[in-house]
Design a protein around this motif. Structure first.
Motif, PDB file in Angstrom:
ATOM      1  N   LEU A  43     -22.324  -1.003 -59.179  1.00 50.45           N
ATOM      2  CA  LEU A  43     -21.567  -2.214 -58.865  1.00 50.45           C
ATOM      3  C   LEU A  43     -20.884  -2.130 -57.506  1.00 50.45           C
ATOM      4  CD1 LEU A  43     -19.966  -3.034 -62.328  1.00 50.45           C
ATOM      5  CD2 LEU A  43     -21.911  -4.169 -61.233  1.00 50.45           C
ATOM      6  N   GLY A  44     -20.837  -0.963 -56.922  1.00 52.21           N
ATOM      7  CA  GLY A  44     -20.238  -0.802 -55.604  1.00 52.21           C
ATOM      8  C   GLY A  44     -21.160  -1.181 -54.470  1.00 52.21           C
ATOM      9  N   ASP A  45     -22.381  -1.583 -54.770  1.00 51.45           N
ATOM     10  CA  ASP A  45     -23.386  -1.929 -53.760  1.00 51.45           C
ATOM     11  C   ASP A  45     -23.223  -3.390 -53.340  1.00 51.45           C
ATOM     12  OD1 ASP A  45     -25.618  -2.367 -52.193  1.00 51.45           O
ATOM     13  OD2 ASP A  45     -27.065  -1.766 -53.721  1.00 51.45           O
ATOM     14  N   GLY A  46     -22.591  -3.608 -52.192  1.00 50.77           N
ATOM     15  CA  GLY A  46     -22.360  -4.965 -51.697  1.00 50.77           C
ATOM     16  C   GLY A  46     -23.642  -5.710 -51.404  1.00 50.77           C
ATOM     17  N   ALA A  47     -24.662  -5.003 -50.926  1.00 50.62           N
ATOM     18  CA  ALA A  47     -25.947  -5.658 -50.640  1.00 50.62           C
ATOM     19  C   ALA A  47     -26.562  -6.212 -51.923  1.00 50.62           C
ATOM     20  CB  ALA A  47     -26.898  -4.682 -49.959  1.00 50.62           C
ATOM     21  N   GLU A  48     -26.348  -5.537 -53.039  1.00 48.94           N
ATOM     22  CA  GLU A  48     -26.848  -6.029 -54.325  1.00 48.94           C
ATOM     23  C   GLU A  48     -26.140  -7.330 -54.705  1.00 48.94           C
ATOM     24  OE1 GLU A  48     -28.877  -6.416 -58.004  1.00 48.94           O
ATOM     25  OE2 GLU A  48     -29.359  -5.497 -56.087  1.00 48.94           O
ATOM     26  N   ALA A  49     -24.846  -7.404 -54.466  1.00 45.39           N
ATOM     27  CA  ALA A  49     -24.110  -8.647 -54.750  1.00 45.39           C
ATOM     28  C   ALA A  49     -24.637  -9.778 -53.872  1.00 45.39           C
ATOM     29  CB  ALA A  49     -22.612  -8.444 -54.528  1.00 45.39           C
ATOM     30  N   GLN A  50     -24.948  -9.480 -52.616  1.00 43.05           N
ATOM     31  CA  GLN A  50     -25.527 -10.504 -51.730  1.00 43.05           C
ATOM     32  C   GLN A  50     -26.885 -10.971 -52.263  1.00 43.05           C
ATOM     33  OE1 GLN A  50     -25.496  -8.394 -47.924  1.00 43.05           O
ATOM     34  NE2 GLN A  50     -23.827  -9.707 -47.205  1.00 43.05           N
ATOM     35  N   ARG A  51     -27.719 -10.028 -52.703  1.00 37.48           N
ATOM     36  CA  ARG A  51     -29.038 -10.396 -53.246  1.00 37.48           C
ATOM     37  C   ARG A  51     -28.889 -11.268 -54.486  1.00 37.48           C
ATOM     38  NH1 ARG A  51     -30.181  -5.184 -51.365  1.00 37.48           N
ATOM     39  NH2 ARG A  51     -29.666  -4.185 -53.331  1.00 37.48           N
ATOM     40  N   LEU A  52     -27.955 -10.899 -55.372  1.00 33.66           N
ATOM     41  CA  LEU A  52     -27.744 -11.707 -56.571  1.00 33.66           C
ATOM     42  C   LEU A  52     -27.210 -13.093 -56.224  1.00 33.66           C
ATOM     43  CD1 LEU A  52     -26.357  -9.237 -59.252  1.00 33.66           C
ATOM     44  CD2 LEU A  52     -28.436 -10.603 -59.377  1.00 33.66           C
ATOM     45  N   GLU A  53     -26.328 -13.173 -55.245  1.00 36.16           N
ATOM     46  CA  GLU A  53     -25.819 -14.481 -54.817  1.00 36.16           C
ATOM     47  C   GLU A  53     -26.973 -15.364 -54.379  1.00 36.16           C
ATOM     48  OE1 GLU A  53     -22.750 -16.557 -51.626  1.00 36.16           O
ATOM     49  OE2 GLU A  53     -23.537 -14.556 -51.185  1.00 36.16           O
ATOM     50  N   ALA A  54     -27.864 -14.820 -53.558  1.00 37.53           N
ATOM     51  CA  ALA A  54     -29.008 -15.605 -53.072  1.00 37.53           C
ATOM     52  C   ALA A  54     -29.912 -16.040 -54.223  1.00 37.53           C
ATOM     53  CB  ALA A  54     -29.797 -14.790 -52.045  1.00 37.53           C
ATOM     54  N   LYS A  55     -30.164 -15.143 -55.173  1.00 39.50           N
ATOM     55  CA  LYS A  55     -31.016 -15.492 -56.322  1.00 39.50           C
ATOM     56  C   LYS A  55     -30.388 -16.597 -57.157  1.00 39.50           C
ATOM     57  CE  LYS A  55     -33.407 -11.114 -57.179  1.00 39.50           C
ATOM     58  NZ  LYS A  55     -33.574 -10.014 -58.152  1.00 39.50           N
ATOM     59  N   VAL A  56     -29.112 -16.431 -57.499  1.00 42.56           N
ATOM     60  CA  VAL A  56     -28.431 -17.435 -58.319  1.00 42.56           C
ATOM     61  C   VAL A  56     -28.424 -18.775 -57.598  1.00 42.56           C
ATOM     62  CG1 VAL A  56     -26.225 -18.121 -59.343  1.00 42.56           C
ATOM     63  CG2 VAL A  56     -27.025 -15.762 -59.584  1.00 42.56           C
ATOM     64  N   ALA A  57     -28.087 -18.775 -56.325  1.00 44.72           N
ATOM     65  CA  ALA A  57     -28.053 -20.021 -55.552  1.00 44.72           C
ATOM     66  C   ALA A  57     -29.436 -20.666 -55.511  1.00 44.72           C
ATOM     67  CB  ALA A  57     -27.555 -19.755 -54.139  1.00 44.72           C
ATOM     68  N   ASP A  58     -30.486 -19.886 -55.287  1.00 49.24           N
ATOM     69  CA  ASP A  58     -31.846 -20.435 -55.262  1.00 49.24           C
ATOM     70  C   ASP A  58     -32.213 -21.062 -56.605  1.00 49.24           C
ATOM     71  OD1 ASP A  58     -32.212 -19.690 -52.621  1.00 49.24           O
ATOM     72  OD2 ASP A  58     -33.420 -17.905 -53.107  1.00 49.24           O
ATOM     73  N   PHE A  59     -31.910 -20.363 -57.698  1.00 46.12           N
ATOM     74  CA  PHE A  59     -32.235 -20.895 -59.021  1.00 46.12           C
ATOM     75  C   PHE A  59     -31.471 -22.187 -59.305  1.00 46.12           C
ATOM     76  CE2 PHE A  59     -33.265 -16.339 -60.501  1.00 46.12           C
ATOM     77  CZ  PHE A  59     -34.618 -16.504 -60.244  1.00 46.12           C
ATOM     78  N   VAL A  60     -30.182 -22.222 -58.969  1.00 46.84           N
ATOM     79  CA  VAL A  60     -29.375 -23.420 -59.233  1.00 46.84           C
ATOM     80  C   VAL A  60     -29.849 -24.576 -58.369  1.00 46.84           C
ATOM     81  CG1 VAL A  60     -27.068 -24.431 -59.005  1.00 46.84           C
ATOM     82  CG2 VAL A  60     -27.352 -22.177 -60.058  1.00 46.84           C
ATOM     83  N   LYS A  61     -30.024 -24.330 -57.075  1.00 45.91           N
ATOM     84  CA  LYS A  61     -30.400 -25.419 -56.164  1.00 45.91           C
ATOM     85  C   LYS A  61     -31.804 -25.951 -56.442  1.00 45.91           C
ATOM     86  CE  LYS A  61     -27.198 -24.029 -52.545  1.00 45.91           C
ATOM     87  NZ  LYS A  61     -27.010 -23.429 -51.220  1.00 45.91           N
ATOM     88  N   SER A  62     -32.699 -25.095 -56.953  1.00 44.16           N
ATOM     89  CA  SER A  62     -34.057 -25.546 -57.260  1.00 44.16           C
ATOM     90  C   SER A  62     -34.182 -26.064 -58.691  1.00 44.16           C
ATOM     91  CB  SER A  62     -35.064 -24.409 -57.040  1.00 44.16           C
ATOM     92  OG  SER A  62     -34.894 -23.393 -58.021  1.00 44.16           O
ATOM     93  N   GLY A  63     -33.119 -25.914 -59.477  1.00 41.06           N
ATOM     94  CA  GLY A  63     -33.158 -26.371 -60.866  1.00 41.06           C
ATOM     95  C   GLY A  63     -33.969 -25.451 -61.765  1.00 41.06           C
ATOM     96  N   ASP A  64     -34.177 -24.224 -61.366  1.00 39.54           N
ATOM     97  CA  ASP A  64     -34.990 -23.272 -62.119  1.00 39.54           C
ATOM     98  C   ASP A  64     -34.146 -22.581 -63.192  1.00 39.54           C
ATOM     99  OD1 ASP A  64     -36.718 -21.362 -63.100  1.00 39.54           O
ATOM    100  OD2 ASP A  64     -37.165 -20.454 -61.144  1.00 39.54           O
ATOM    101  N   GLN A  65     -33.909 -23.284 -64.294  1.00 44.57           N
ATOM    102  CA  GLN A  65     -33.104 -22.739 -65.382  1.00 44.57           C
ATOM    103  C   GLN A  65     -33.806 -21.547 -66.028  1.00 44.57           C
ATOM    104  OE1 GLN A  65     -30.022 -23.513 -66.015  1.00 44.57           O
ATOM    105  NE2 GLN A  65     -29.712 -22.368 -67.894  1.00 44.57           N
ATOM    106  N   ALA A  66     -35.124 -21.598 -66.129  1.00 42.50           N
ATOM    107  CA  ALA A  66     -35.870 -20.482 -66.729  1.00 42.50           C
ATOM    108  C   ALA A  66     -35.690 -19.213 -65.898  1.00 42.50           C
ATOM    109  CB  ALA A  66     -37.344 -20.836 -66.858  1.00 42.50           C
ATOM    110  N   GLY A  67     -35.739 -19.335 -64.589  1.00 41.53           N
ATOM    111  CA  GLY A  67     -35.527 -18.178 -63.716  1.00 41.53           C
ATOM    112  C   GLY A  67     -34.127 -17.627 -63.860  1.00 41.53           C
TER     113      GLY A  67
END
Length: 180
Positions: A43-67
């Motif tokens: 959990l101390g890996d800031g780059a991992e938090a950035q990657r998760l932010e991008a994934k969550v944002a992509d899924f929400v903005k594209s409406g990909d609830q399954a993803g």
């Protein structure tokens, strides 16, 4: 019932606020010390938090609830026992793990992903995803900002949460806007 359903938005925000100022401990019953140290290290890996932010944002903005549901399931498998243990603050034991802003950002982004996958309705304002009625999105944004500074990470535009804490402009988020 998932760990996020047990952890109310207010309680998750309060927990993250406690983490910002205190050393906390996790019940030994929930996970052994070796596993705890491994989770805290990851959990101390800031780059991992950035990657998760991008994934969550992509899924929400594209409406990909399954993803998003698949991502939340992966988070649950990897970190579910740790996230569940967050709800037992009154029964904490002395393991003493100090956490910094990258840890806070990683916890917050996982709670956000799981919350949205379980039906929380995100709002998109000024290109940023927000969860109205909670401040976990803003806790993420502020913690991620600090994490990027401390870890020397690149600072992409925030995709989740308000930059209110960094800029003082809180008008984009009704949870933080001052009443007129």
């Amino acid at each position: 019932m998932s760990c996020l359903q047990k952890l109310s938005p207010v309680r998750s925000f309060l927990f993250l606020a406690l983490l910002a100022n205190f050393v906390f401990v996790v019940p030994a019953m929930a996970m052994d010390e070796v596993r705890l140290r491994a989770v805290v290290a990851s959990l101390g890996d800031g780059a991992e938090a950035q990657r998760l932010e991008a994934k969550v944002a992509d899924f929400v903005k594209s409406g990909d609830q399954a993803g998003l549901v698949k991502l939340a399931e992966q988070i649950e498998m990897k970190d579910g026992d740790f996230l569940e243990s967050l709800d037992t603050i009154p029964n904490l034991q002395q393991i003493g793990v100090s956490m910094g802003p990258c840890h806070h950002a990683n916890i917050a982004i996982r709670l956000i992903a799981m919350s949205i996958s379980e039906g929380a309705q995100p709002a998109i304002r000024s290109g940023a995803i927000m969860l109205d009625g909670t401040e976990v999105d803003n806790t993420f944004a502020e913690s991620m900002h600090r994490c990027e500074l401390i870890a020397g990470l690149p600072k992409p535009a925030r995709q989740i949460g308000s930059s209110c804490a960094m800029t003082g402009d809180c008008g984009d988020d009704p949870d933080l806007a001052t009443p007129q």
